[in-house]
Design a protein around this motif. Structure first.
Motif, short mmCIF file in Angstrom:
data_model
loop_
_atom_site.label_atom_id
_atom_site.label_comp_id
_atom_site.label_asym_id
_atom_site.label_seq_id
_atom_site.Cartn_x
_atom_site.Cartn_y
_atom_site.Cartn_z
N ALA A 552 1.07 0.34 -1.05
CA ALA A 552 0.30 0.74 0.13
C ALA A 552 -0.62 1.91 -0.20
CB ALA A 552 1.25 1.11 1.26
N ASN A 553 -0.11 2.89 -0.93
CA ASN A 553 -0.96 4.02 -1.34
C ASN A 553 -2.08 3.57 -2.26
OD1 ASN A 553 0.07 6.38 -0.01
ND2 ASN A 553 1.91 6.21 -1.27
N ASN A 554 -1.74 2.65 -3.17
CA ASN A 554 -2.76 2.12 -4.09
C ASN A 554 -3.86 1.41 -3.31
OD1 ASN A 554 -3.68 1.26 -6.87
ND2 ASN A 554 -3.34 -0.74 -5.94
N ALA A 555 -3.47 0.65 -2.29
CA ALA A 555 -4.46 -0.06 -1.48
C ALA A 555 -5.39 0.92 -0.78
CB ALA A 555 -3.75 -0.95 -0.47
N LEU A 556 -4.83 1.95 -0.22
CA LEU A 556 -5.65 2.92 0.51
C LEU A 556 -6.58 3.69 -0.42
CD1 LEU A 556 -3.04 4.39 3.02
CD2 LEU A 556 -4.95 2.87 3.53
N GLU A 557 -6.10 3.97 -1.62
CA GLU A 557 -6.88 4.79 -2.54
C GLU A 557 -7.92 4.00 -3.33
OE1 GLU A 557 -4.00 6.67 -4.98
OE2 GLU A 557 -3.05 7.78 -3.33
N ASN A 558 -7.62 2.72 -3.61
CA ASN A 558 -8.45 2.00 -4.58
C ASN A 558 -9.14 0.76 -4.06
OD1 ASN A 558 -7.64 3.82 -6.66
ND2 ASN A 558 -5.70 2.71 -6.81
N ASP A 559 -8.90 0.39 -2.82
CA ASP A 559 -9.50 -0.85 -2.32
C ASP A 559 -10.45 -0.55 -1.16
OD1 ASP A 559 -10.18 -3.38 -1.59
OD2 ASP A 559 -8.14 -4.18 -1.59
N PRO A 560 -11.74 -0.40 -1.46
CA PRO A 560 -12.70 -0.09 -0.39
C PRO A 560 -12.95 -1.25 0.56
CG PRO A 560 -13.84 -0.50 -2.46
CD PRO A 560 -12.38 -0.51 -2.78
N LEU A 562 -10.78 -2.82 2.32
CA LEU A 562 -9.82 -2.87 3.42
C LEU A 562 -10.52 -2.68 4.76
CD1 LEU A 562 -6.80 -0.79 2.09
CD2 LEU A 562 -7.02 -3.27 2.18
N THR A 563 -10.19 -3.54 5.69
CA THR A 563 -10.68 -3.36 7.05
C THR A 563 -9.87 -2.25 7.71
OG1 THR A 563 -9.10 -4.94 7.96
CG2 THR A 563 -11.20 -5.83 7.17
N LEU A 564 -10.36 -1.82 8.87
CA LEU A 564 -9.64 -0.78 9.60
C LEU A 564 -8.22 -1.24 9.90
CD1 LEU A 564 -9.45 1.88 11.14
CD2 LEU A 564 -10.43 0.71 13.13
N GLU A 565 -8.09 -2.50 10.30
CA GLU A 565 -6.77 -3.01 10.63
C GLU A 565 -5.86 -3.02 9.41
OE1 GLU A 565 -3.91 -4.20 13.26
OE2 GLU A 565 -5.97 -3.54 13.67
N GLU A 566 -6.41 -3.36 8.25
CA GLU A 566 -5.62 -3.39 7.02
C GLU A 566 -5.23 -1.98 6.58
OE1 GLU A 566 -7.42 -7.50 5.04
OE2 GLU A 566 -8.38 -5.56 4.66
N ARG A 567 -6.12 -1.05 6.77
CA ARG A 567 -5.80 0.33 6.43
C ARG A 567 -4.69 0.85 7.36
NH1 ARG A 567 -9.31 2.42 2.89
NH2 ARG A 567 -8.59 4.54 3.28
N ILE A 568 -4.78 0.49 8.61
CA ILE A 568 -3.74 0.89 9.56
C ILE A 568 -2.41 0.27 9.16
CG2 ILE A 568 -2.95 0.57 11.93
CD1 ILE A 568 -5.89 0.94 12.79
N SER A 569 -2.45 -1.03 8.77
CA SER A 569 -1.23 -1.71 8.35
C SER A 569 -0.59 -1.00 7.16
CB SER A 569 -1.55 -3.16 8.00
OG SER A 569 -0.40 -3.82 7.54
N ALA A 570 -1.43 -0.61 6.19
CA ALA A 570 -0.91 0.10 5.01
C ALA A 570 -0.29 1.44 5.41
CB ALA A 570 -2.03 0.31 3.99
N LEU A 571 -0.97 2.15 6.31
CA LEU A 571 -0.43 3.43 6.77
C LEU A 571 0.90 3.23 7.50
CD1 LEU A 571 -3.59 5.35 8.01
CD2 LEU A 571 -2.01 6.09 6.23
#
Length: 960
Positions: A552-560, A562-571
Motif C-alpha cells: 500500500a505504501n509502495n502504491a502511494l509513493e510510486n504509482d501516479p 492511482l485514482t482518488l478512490e484507489e489512493r483512499i483504498s490504499a490509505l
C-alpha cells in the motif's frame, strides 16, 4: 529422349573415346578421361580438348622419320617409327580439326598413311598398333563402318593384342549405334567379364544395361544397372539424402554416370508392370536390398513429380516409408511426400500427412533412437516449421469453435466438447514443439499459446506453469506482461477448483507471489494498478498486515496512476493494518489523513471517523494495561474532542468517568457521568452510571445526591432483587444526609417490599420503630414493634439471634407499658375492688414479661426478671401503703396492718426470689445494669444479706 536417339548419342560418344597413345598408360588415361563423356546421355558430344603441339613442325618430324626408315635398321625400330609417323599424321589431323581448317576430311591423309604403312609391311611387327590408330582415325573421320571393320581385322589378326578390352568396348559401341543390341550386348558382356584393372568396367555395365533395355529385357537391364551402382558406391555412407549428395562421394569422372544410371533405372521402373514403388520393391526383392535403394525411390518419386503425376509420386514415397519405417531416409521421404501433396494441391491429404509426420518423427519419438545427429539436424527445420504450422492451425480451429460457443445463447454439449478437444489438440502440438525445440527463438511465444490452450480447457495448473515461464524466464518478452497477468487469472481459476484447505492455502500463497511478481516486473502495465490493489486487499484480508502495508505504501509513493478512490483504498489498508498491528498512534495519523478527503455527510466519513476514535481508544487501553491511567483519561478526552459524533465517544466518556473514579478524581468523574447521562439518556449505560454517581457523591460526602441516585437505581426496578440493596443504601444514605423524611420513606418501602432477606427486613422494621420512637409517634412505633414480634414468630428457619433480640426488644417495650399501667394504678378503698383491678394489671404485666423471657435474650431476660421482681415488690409495697379504712381503732388498725402484711409478704418473698434468680446470672459471668438493679433491690429487701459493705484490710508486712 527416345531409345534410338539415345543409342546414337552413346555410339558417337564411345567412338570419340577410341583415341590412344602408343604408351599403354597414355591409353588408359585417355580411356578414363573419355569415360565421363560416355556417361552423358543428354545427346551432347564431348568437347574436344585443344592440345599444345610441339614447337617442332610436324612436317619436319615426318620427313625425319621417313629418312630414318630408309636406313638399315632393325625391323622393330622401323615398326616403332611407323607408329610414330601414324601418330604424327593423326596429330596433324586433330590440329587441323581443332583449328577449324577448310573441309571435313581432316584424317584422310592419316588414314592413307596408316593404310600404306600397314600394306607395306603386312604382318609386320607393330601392325596391331597401326591398325588401332587406323580404327581411331576412321572413327574420328566419321567413317564408323571402316572403323568397325578395322577393329574386327585387328581382333582377328592380332587376338592377343593389348587393346582387346578397349576394342571389344569400341566394337560394342559401334554395334549399339547400329542398333545391333544383341551383338553389342555380347561385346559389353565381354568387357565387364573382369572387374580388375578394367577402365571400361563401369561404362561397360552401363551400356550392357542399355543394350538389355533396348532389347526390352528390363529386369536384366536393372540387374546390370544395379551391378554398376554396386561398383560405383563402394564407400560406406550415411546421412545421404539425394543422388547428388551420393555423387559427391565418388570420383568426379563417375558422378555423371551415377546420375544417369539412376535416371535410366527410374525410366524402367516408371514403365514397369508392377508400377511405381512396387516395381522397385519387386526388383530388390529379387536381387536383395541395397544401401542405396532409397535413392531409386527418390528418383522415381521425383520423376513422377516432374511429370506432374503427383499421386504416383506420393505413392512411391509412401511405399518406401511403409516398407522401411525405421530407415534413416524414411523421414525425408515423408517430407517429400508432403512436398508432392503441396504441388498437387491435395490439402486434406496433406494435413493428414503433416499430422502423421509430426507424430512419427518428432525428435523424442522412438524413430530417432539409432539415428545420427546429422539426420536430426537436416530434418529439424522441416519439423520445426511443421509443428508450428500444425499447432497454429489447431489453435485457429479451436478459437473458431470458441467463437461458435460464445455466439450460442445455450451451447450444446457437443459444441462444448468439440471446443475442448480442439484446445486439447492445440496444447498437444504446442507441447510437442516445445519438447522438440526447447531453445527455439519462438519457444516463449509457443509456450504462451500452449498456456492459453490449457487455460481454455480449464487445466489451470498447467496453464499457470507455462504462463509463468513466459512471464519471467526471459526479459523483455513481448508476451511477458500478458503471460504474467494470465498467470494470475489461471491461479485464481485453479483456486476456485480446489476443495482441500491445505491446497487452497498453498495455492493462495502462490497467487499472492504471482501478483507481487507482476507488480515488480510489469509495474508500467496498466493492469498493475488493479493487481496491486488486489494484493493489498488480499494481504489485509488474510492478516498479512506487514505485506499489506508494504504494497500500500509502495502504491502511494510510486504509482501516479492511482485514482482518488484507489489512493483512499490504499490509505484505508494502511490505517487498518496499522490498527491490526497495534500501531494505534500511526493508525490515528492515517485516519486523520483520510478524513480530509471526505465530505462529512458521506457514510465512509463516518466509518473512518469511527476508526480514528477506535485507534485513540486502543491507545487508551494500552495506557490502562500499563497502569498509566492519566494517559488513558487524556486519550479518552481526545476521542471526545476529535470524534464527538462517533459511537465510540460513548465508550470513551463512560470509561473516562470510570477511570477518573479509580483515580479518585471524584468531581471530574461526576462531571463526565452527568454529561454522559445528558448525551445518552436512553442508553443502558446511563442507568449503570447511577451507581457510579452515587459512589462518587458518597466519596465526596454529598450524601443527599448519593442517596437520590441510589433511590433512582432502585426505582428502575422497584420490586427487583437486583435493586433491593440500592433502596437500603439509599435509606442509610438519606439518614447520613439528615433527611429523616426520605430515610423513613425508604425504610418503610423496603420493609413492605422485601420480606427477604429476613434479617434485613427485620432491621428495616426496627429502623421504622426507632424513627417513630424518636418522633414520639407511639402508635406507629407500636405498629412496627408488633411487626417485629410477628415477623420473628413466623420466621421459621430464617429466625436468628438478631430477630429474637429485636422481637425481645419489642416485647419488653409492651411489657414496660403494662408495667407502667400497673405502677400507676393505686390501691384504694374499697380495697377488694382496687386490689382485684391491680391484680389483673399484675397478671397482664407478668404475661408480657414472660413473653420477653421466652426469647431467651440475655439483655432482656435480666431486665424482665428485674421488672417482675419489681412488680411483686411494688404490689407488696402498694398493699402496705394502701389507703386504710376510716373509723378503725388502733387495734383494728393494727390488725388491719397485720392482715395487709400477711397479704404483702408473699409478694415480697416472690420479689426476693426473682431478684436472687437474676443476680445468680452474675455467678455465670453475666453482668449488666439489670443484674445490678436486682442487687440494689435485694440490698433493700434483704439488707442483712445484700447490703454488706466491703471491708478492705491492709496487710502490714512489718514486724515490730
Amino acid at each position: 529422349m527416345n531409345k534410338s536417339l539415345l543409342a546414337l548419342t552413346v555410339s558417337a560418344v564411345l567412338l570419340s573415346a577410341c583415341t590412344s597413345y602408343n604408351e599403354e598408360d597414355a591409353r588408359i588415361a585417355d580411356a578414363r578421361e573419355r569415360r565421363s563423356t560416355l556417361a552423358e546421355l543428354d545427346l551432347q558430344p564431348s568437347p574436344l580438348v585443344k592440345m599444345e603441339l610441339p614447337k617442332l613442325e610436324a612436317s619436319d618430324l615426318k620427313s625425319a622419320f621417313h629418312d630414318v626408315l630408309k636406313l638399315d635398321i632393325p625391323e622393330d625400330i622401323k615398326a616403332n617409327i611407323r607408329q610414330r609417323l601414324a601418330i604424327l599424321e593423326l596429330l596433324e589431323a586433330e590440329e587441323a580439326q581443332l583449328n577449324g581448317g577448310p573441309g571435313n576430311q581432316y584424317y584422310n591423309e592419316a588414314i592413307a598413311a596408316l593404310n600404306d604403312m600397314i600394306d607395306q609391311n603386312p604382318g609386320g611387327v607393330g601392325n596391331d598398333r597401326l591398325l588401332y590408330q587406323l580404327a581411331k582415325a576412321y572413327d574420328l573421320q566419321g567413317q564408323q563402318q571402316q572403323s568397325f571393320n578395322t577393329i574386327e581385322r585387328l581382333i582377328e589378326e592380332h587376338p592377343g593384342n593389348p587393346y582387346m578390352l578397349e576394342l571389344e568396348f569400341r566394337r560394342a559401341e559401334i554395334l549399339f549405334s547400329q542398333q545391333r543390341y544383341s551383338d553389342a550386348l555380347k561385346s559389353y558382356t565381354e568387357v565387364v567379364a573382369n572387374h580388375e584393372n578394367n577402365p571400361f568396367y563401369h561404362i561397360g555395365l552401363y551400356m550392357q544395361g542399355w543394350s538389355l533395355y533396348k532389347m526390352e529385357a528390363d529386369d536384366q537391364a536393372l540387374v546390370s544397372f544395379t551391378r554398376l551402382l554396386d561398383a560405383l558406391i563402394i564407400a560406406e555412407f550415411d546421412n545421404i539424402w539425394s543422388i547428388d549428395e551420393m555423387a559427391l562421394l565418388i570420383p568426379k569422372g563417375d558422378q555423371q554416370l551415377l546420375r544417369e544410371t539412376f535416371e535410366v533405372m527410374t525410366l524402367i521402373f516408371s514403365y514397369s508392370p508392377e508400377g511405381g514403388g512396387d516395381s522397385i520393391a519387386a526388383h530388390y526383392d529379387r536381387l536383395g536390398e541395397r544401401p542405396y535403394t532409397y535413392l531409386n525411390y527418390q528418383a522415381l518419386g521425383d520423376f513422377y513429380l516432374e511429370k506432374q503425376r503427383y499421386t504416383d509420386s506420393v505413392d512411391v514415397y509412401d511405399e518406401f516409408v511403409k516398407r522401411n519405417p525405421n530407415h534413416p531416409g524414411s523421414v525425408w521421404f515423408s517430407k517429400l511426400k508432403m512436398d508432392a501433396l503441396v504441388l498437387g494441391n491435395f490439402p486434406t491429404q496433406l494435413m493428414e500427412e503433416k499430422l502423421k509426420f509430426a507424430a512419427a518423427y518428432e525428435l523424442n519419438s522412438p524413430y530417432w533412437n539409432d539415428k545420427s545427429e546429422i539426420n536430426k539436424q537436416k530434418i529439424t527445420p522441416v519439423l520445426m516449421d511443421l509443428l508450428q504450422e500444425i499447432a497454429q492451425n489447431a489453435h485457429a480451429e479451436a478459437q473458431a469453435k470458441r467463437r461458435i460457443v460464445s455466439a450460442a445463447s445455450s451451447p450444446s454439449n457437443q459444441q462444448l466438447e468439440e471446443m475442448e478437444q480442439a484446445y486439447q489438440q492445440t496444447a498437444r502440438w504446442y507441447q510437442l514443439f516445445l519438447s522438440n525445440f526447447p531453445g527455439h527463438e519462438r519457444s516463449n511465444e509457443i509456450m504462451f499459446y500452449l498456456a492459453e490452450s490449457y487455460y481454455e480447457t480449464e487445466q489451470y495448473r498447467l496453464a499457470a506453469k507455462y504462463f509463468e515461464k513466459v512471464a519471467y524466464q526471459q526479459e523483455d518478452d513481448p508476451n511477458g506482461a500478458e503471460a504474467a497477468y494470465a498467470l494470475i487469472l489461471s491461479q485464481e481459476k485453479l483456486l476456485a477448483q480446489l476443495r482441500s484447505a491445505p491446497a487452497i492455502s498453498e495455492n493462495n500463497i502462490l497467487l499472492q507471489e504471482f501478483k507481487a511478481q507482476f507488480i515488480l516486473h510489469y509495474g508500467n502495465d496498466p493492469r498493475s494498478t488493479m493487481v496491486q490493489n488486489d494484493i493489498i486487499q488480499e494481504f489485509f484480508r488474510e492478516g498479512e498486515y506487514e505485506k499489506a502495508l508494504l504494497y500500500a505504501n509502495n502504491a502511494l509513493e510510486n504509482d501516479p496512476r492511482l485514482t482518488l478512490e484507489e489512493r483512499i483504498s490504499a490509505l484505508l489498508v494502511i490505517g487498518h493494518s496499522q490498527f491490526a498491528m497495534e500501531d494505534y498512534k500511526d493508525a490515528e495519523l492515517t485516519y486523520e489523513r483520510l478524513l480530509v478527503k471526505y465530505d462529512h455527510n458521506k457514510k465512509r466519513y463516518s466509518d473512518i471517523n469511527d476508526r480514528l476514535a477506535a485507534s485513540i481508544y486502543r491507545q487508551a487501553e494500552v495506557a490502562i494495561a500499563q497502569q498509566q491511567l492519566q494517559q488513558a483519561v487524556d486519550h479518552f478526552a481526545r476521542i471526545i474532542r476529535k470524534t464527538p459524533d462517533s459511537p465510540i465517544r460513548l465508550n470513551a466518556q463512560y470509561d473516562m468517568a470510570t477511570y477518573l473514579l479509580e483515580m479518585e478524581s471524584w468531581n471530574k468523574a461526576i462531571d463526565q457521568l452527568h454529561e454522559f447521562r445528558v448525551l445518552y439518556p436512553n442508553h443502558r449505560l446511563s442507568k449503570e452510571l447511577l451507581t457510579k454517581l452515587a459512589f462518587a457523591y458518597q466519596q465526596t460526602e454529598q450524601w443527599e445526591q448519593a442517596a437520590n441516585y441510589l433511590k433512582m437505581i432502585w426505582a428502575e426496578k422497584p420490586q427487583s432483587e437486583e435493586t433491593r440493596e440500592m433502596l437500603w443504601l439509599a435509606a442509610e444514605t438519606y439518614e447520613k444526609a439528615g433527611n429523616r423524611y426520605q430515610a423513613l420513606r425508604s425504610y418503610r418501602v423496603y420493609a413492605h417490599t422485601y420480606p427477604q432477606p429476613f434479617s434485613v427486613n427485620m432491621e428495616a422494621q426496627y429502623k421504622m420503630s426507632e424513627f417513630y420512637r424518636e418522633n414520639g409517634d407511639n402508635e406507629k412505633r407500636e405498629f412496627w414493634l408488633k411487626k417485629l414480634i410477628a415477623s420473628d414468630s413466623k420466621a421459621g428457619e430464617d429466625r436468628s439471634n438478631r430477630s429474637k433480640y429485636l422481637a425481645a426488644m419489642a416485647s419488653i417495650t409492651f411489657a414496660e407499658q403494662a408495667m407502667d399501667k400497673f405502677t400507676q394504678t393505686k390501691l384504694t378503698l374499697p380495697l377488694a375492688n382496687s386490689l382485684k383491678k391491680k391484680r389483673a394489671l399484675l397478671d397482664t404485666a407478668l404475661a408480657e414479661y414472660n413473653k420477653t423471657l421466652s426469647y431467651g435474650v440475655a439483655d432482656f431476660t435480666t431486665q424482665a426478671n428485674f421488672q417482675i421482681g419489681a412488680i411483686y415488690n411494688q404490689l407488696a409495697s402498694d398493699l402496705m401503703n394502701s389507703q386504710r379504712p376510716q373509723g378503725l381503732d388502733e387495734l383494728e388498725l393494727e390488725q388491719y396492718d397485720i392482715l395487709l402484711e400477711e397479704q404483702a409478704f408473699p409478694f415480697e418473698d416472690k420479689a426476693i426470689a426473682i431478684h436472687e434468680q437474676n443476680v445468680q446470672r452474675s455467678w455465670n459471668g453475666m453482668y449488666n445494669e439489670w443484674i445490678q438493679e436486682s442487687f440494689t433491690a435485694l440490698s433493700k429487701l434483704l439488707p442483712g444479706r445484700y447490703d454488706k459493705q466491703e471491708v478492705i484490710v491492709e496487710v502490714v508486712d512489718e514486724f515490730y
